[in-house]
Write a protein that holds these residues in place. Structure first.
Motif, PDB file in Angstrom:
ATOM      1  N   GLY A 178      59.722  66.478  51.598  1.00  0.00           N
ATOM      2  CA  GLY A 178      60.420  65.376  52.244  1.00  0.00           C
ATOM      3  C   GLY A 178      61.930  65.528  52.257  1.00  0.00           C
ATOM      4  N   LEU A 179      62.398  66.759  52.430  1.00  0.00           N
ATOM      5  CA  LEU A 179      63.831  67.022  52.417  1.00  0.00           C
ATOM      6  C   LEU A 179      64.413  66.942  53.825  1.00  0.00           C
ATOM      7  CD1 LEU A 179      63.850  70.094  49.984  1.00  0.00           C
ATOM      8  CD2 LEU A 179      64.170  67.674  49.409  1.00  0.00           C
ATOM      9  N   ASN A 180      65.719  66.735  53.876  1.00  0.00           N
ATOM     10  CA  ASN A 180      66.440  66.702  55.150  1.00  0.00           C
ATOM     11  C   ASN A 180      67.402  67.883  55.182  1.00  0.00           C
ATOM     12  OD1 ASN A 180      67.790  65.781  57.573  1.00  0.00           O
ATOM     13  ND2 ASN A 180      69.429  65.051  56.234  1.00  0.00           N
ATOM     14  N   LEU A 181      67.127  68.856  56.026  1.00  0.00           N
ATOM     15  CA  LEU A 181      67.998  70.023  56.134  1.00  0.00           C
ATOM     16  C   LEU A 181      69.245  69.638  56.911  1.00  0.00           C
ATOM     17  CD1 LEU A 181      68.477  73.016  55.595  1.00  0.00           C
ATOM     18  CD2 LEU A 181      67.257  73.518  57.734  1.00  0.00           C
ATOM     19  N   SER A 182      70.384  69.620  56.219  1.00  0.00           N
ATOM     20  CA  SER A 182      71.612  69.120  56.847  1.00  0.00           C
ATOM     21  C   SER A 182      72.533  70.218  57.330  1.00  0.00           C
ATOM     22  CB  SER A 182      72.367  68.220  55.864  1.00  0.00           C
ATOM     23  OG  SER A 182      72.699  68.933  54.688  1.00  0.00           O
ATOM     24  N   LEU A 183      72.548  71.354  56.632  1.00  0.00           N
ATOM     25  CA  LEU A 183      73.460  72.448  56.975  1.00  0.00           C
ATOM     26  C   LEU A 183      72.803  73.786  56.665  1.00  0.00           C
ATOM     27  CD1 LEU A 183      76.765  71.069  55.362  1.00  0.00           C
ATOM     28  CD2 LEU A 183      76.299  71.204  57.821  1.00  0.00           C
ATOM     29  N   ILE A 184      73.243  74.820  57.391  1.00  0.00           N
ATOM     30  CA  ILE A 184      72.807  76.191  57.125  1.00  0.00           C
ATOM     31  C   ILE A 184      74.063  77.052  57.014  1.00  0.00           C
ATOM     32  CG2 ILE A 184      71.535  78.199  57.999  1.00  0.00           C
ATOM     33  CD1 ILE A 184      69.858  76.186  59.681  1.00  0.00           C
ATOM     34  N   PHE A 185      74.102  77.897  55.986  1.00  0.00           N
ATOM     35  CA  PHE A 185      75.227  78.805  55.788  1.00  0.00           C
ATOM     36  C   PHE A 185      74.722  80.249  55.785  1.00  0.00           C
ATOM     37  CE2 PHE A 185      76.558  74.829  53.840  1.00  0.00           C
ATOM     38  CZ  PHE A 185      77.847  74.668  54.347  1.00  0.00           C
ATOM     39  N   LEU A 186      75.487  81.136  56.396  1.00  0.00           N
ATOM     40  CA  LEU A 186      75.140  82.550  56.444  1.00  0.00           C
ATOM     41  C   LEU A 186      76.071  83.343  55.538  1.00  0.00           C
ATOM     42  CD1 LEU A 186      74.598  82.966  60.294  1.00  0.00           C
ATOM     43  CD2 LEU A 186      72.910  82.343  58.539  1.00  0.00           C
ATOM     44  N   THR A 187      75.488  84.134  54.641  1.00  0.00           N
ATOM     45  CA  THR A 187      76.304  84.975  53.771  1.00  0.00           C
ATOM     46  C   THR A 187      76.907  86.140  54.547  1.00  0.00           C
ATOM     47  OG1 THR A 187      74.405  86.337  53.099  1.00  0.00           O
ATOM     48  CG2 THR A 187      74.925  84.402  51.743  1.00  0.00           C
TER      49      THR A 187
END
Length: 277
Positions: A128-137
């Motif tokens: 039940g999580l909300n994916l808010s941001l994605i970061f790329l290494t």
């Protein structure tokens, strides 16, 4: 699932020789080890005397290299509430991606996608999580293979350093972007370029321990290949990763989780942290 070390001891030797621009003949001349012995070590033959002889000329810690050769160390298993590692297959190797979330707000942040974002998406839905941001290494293909699916074709904002701009991601420059916040999490970018031209380590606070998603800058008992600049890869790791608290959990792009303290004690590429007694 126990993930093995990404590199063998002879991979470490090869990376150091390549990074320093040393041939077998150069290493023979510097160390006094025979050409045959060096070739054997590069092929995986375990001879402690040879490893201890060549290590100083490769700027490596000999005892740690020998420990690797005997498969005598791996980092302690780590479990941290609010952190999940996803390990997926890419050609003949595996690659890691990570999810960090705040238990109260259920806000989650993803780091890289791996070869297949499906397991991460399933985990997000199950909990039940909300994916808010994605970061790329960094933008090597194995780390961003499933970006369109994870971001839902851009519905979730993706960030990448400006030196590695890629489709579907917003770029940022260090200096103008000090950190991001998501729920109870704070994400700070640090430059760990050298393996790639815009490699970023993301330091996350808000869990019970600090977490650093390091991409391919550092592996348990090894490091990325320094394909852009070996010297800068070493230097930025020293400046931006090894200055973090020893209990910081390190999340590499390949291989198992580790900590700053474990790498100080066991990573052959960083002899200055080892006891000289």
């Amino acid at each position: 699932m126990s993930i093995p070390l990404e590199d063998l001891f002879n991979d470490v030797i090869a990376k150091s020789m390549r990074g320093l621009g040393l041939s077998d003949a150069d290493l023979t001349a510097k160390s006094g080890a025979s050409a045959e012995a060096i070739a054997a070590a590069k092929s995986g033959a375990v001879d402690d005397a040879v490893l201890l002889k060549i290590a100083p000329h490769l700027n490596l810690h000999g005892p740690s290299l020998a420990t690797m050769a005997h498969n005598a160390w791996k980092p302690a298993d780590l479990s941290l509430p609010g952190l999940a590692q996803f390990n997926t297959t890419y050609h003949d190797m595996t690659v890691n991606a990570y999810l960090v979330w705040d238990a109260e707000t259920k806000n989650a942040v993803a780091f890289d996608t791996g070869a297949d974002a499906g397991p991460m998406i399933d985990f997000i839905e199950k909990h039940g999580l909300n994916l808010s941001l994605i970061f790329l290494t960094h933008t090597h293909p194995d780390h961003i293979m499933d970006l369109a699916k994870l971001s839902a074709d851009g519905a979730v904002t993706v960030f990448v350093h400006a030196r590695e701009a890629c489709a579907g991601a917003k770029t940022f420059e260090l200096g103008e972007t000090e950190s991001w916040e998501s729920g109870g999490l704070k994400i700070e970018p640090r430059s760990t370029w050298g393996h790639s031209k815009g490699g970023i380590t993301y330091v996350v606070s808000g869990l019970s321990k600090p977490v650093a998603i390091v991409g391919d800058a550092l592996f348990a008992s090894s490091m990325g290949g320094g394909m852009v600049s070996f010297s800068d890869a070493l230097a930025t790791n020293r400046k931006e990763i090894f200055t973090l608290p020893d209990h910081t959990v390190l999340c590499p792009g390949h291989g198992p989780l580790t900590t700053v303290g474990e790498e100080k004690a066991h990573n052959p590429f960083y002899p200055e942290f080892k006891s000289h007694t």
